[in-house]
Design a protein around this motif. Sequence first.
Motif, PDB file in Angstrom:
ATOM      1  N   SER A 125      -1.326  -3.984  -4.022  1.00  0.00           N
ATOM      2  CA  SER A 125      -0.819  -2.673  -4.415  1.00  0.00           C
ATOM      3  C   SER A 125      -1.485  -2.136  -5.667  1.00  0.00           C
ATOM      4  N   LYS A 153       2.318  -9.056  -6.969  1.00  0.00           N
ATOM      5  CA  LYS A 153       1.112  -8.738  -6.202  1.00  0.00           C
ATOM      6  C   LYS A 153      -0.127  -9.333  -6.878  1.00  0.00           C
ATOM      7  N   ARG A 175      -5.697  -3.475  -1.935  1.00  0.00           N
ATOM      8  CA  ARG A 175      -4.719  -2.817  -2.804  1.00  0.00           C
ATOM      9  C   ARG A 175      -4.438  -1.412  -2.277  1.00  0.00           C
TER      10      ARG A 175
END
Length: 319
Positions: A125, A153, A175
């Motif tokens: 992300s 993450k 991402r």
Amino acid sequence: MRVLITGAGGFLGRRLTRELMSREGIVGPSGKVEPITHLTLADLGPVPLPEAPGVEIEVIQGDLADASTLERLCARPYDSLFHLASQLTFHAEQDPDHAWAVNVDPLRALIAAAQGCPRVIFASSIAVFGGDFPAEVADDLAPLPETTYGTHKAVNELILADASRHGRIDGRALRLPIILIRPGVTQPVVSDKVAAIVREPLEGRDFAAPLPPEAVVPVASAGAVVRGFLNLHDLPPDRLPPKRTLNLPALSVTVAHMVAAAARAGATGRVTSAPDPATQAVVAGWPQHFISHHAGPLGIAPDRDFDAIIADYLAHREV
């Protein structure tokens, strides 16, 4: 080919499943495209069964933080794993320990259970970035998350890279920026409040936007995400960037641009402006221009324009 998808009941997971089932196959251990013979779909909630003649499908429903659910999942061998499941920012901030059990522990367990060297595609992300940004945030900017979700993450990116270095898996991470447009009713997460700026008027409902018209957000369609996952999966290992992680290039648009595009697409709901300081603060912490120097040469691209993002939503919202 044995494929496992976590988070399969979410809108990205459902879209990915349909796309996989529409293809002849994906790149397997041989380096060639191989047909999918077994598909395991895992999620906390219900998972719709796709139409997939000739494919053995199993659904595992349960909380990944539950030991028995995770044990069942790890008992299924896989050649490819698409790991989409996660607990988002809103809930992760409320209960960081449970979020860790959902966001980090399952990936570690699935890697430990891996047989051979399967490909693992991880949905990371934009939230791995925080602090002061340059004008453009590219792949090589050091992660500095400012949320529990973003921290998890970033941890998983490191776990993937280290396990790949040891030859246990062939890990790759993409991402994601803000993904539009999630169907359904507005959820208590900032990304979905952004989606509602377009979704609600398209569905004929009025909406008070929590961001001012000039606010800029980096966005991508579900279609662009799924194409990115599959492109990244099928790449030979020697074409991957050094850290095995790259950004999905985003389309940067203002709220005003989003509203205008929805109107062009026939939206009948009215959008008014009711800026919310808390929502604005979160969006101000996102990179406005999310780019990748690696993605383009690998065939991973942003959406053409916001009209394309709306068209992608309209084409798939009833599925």
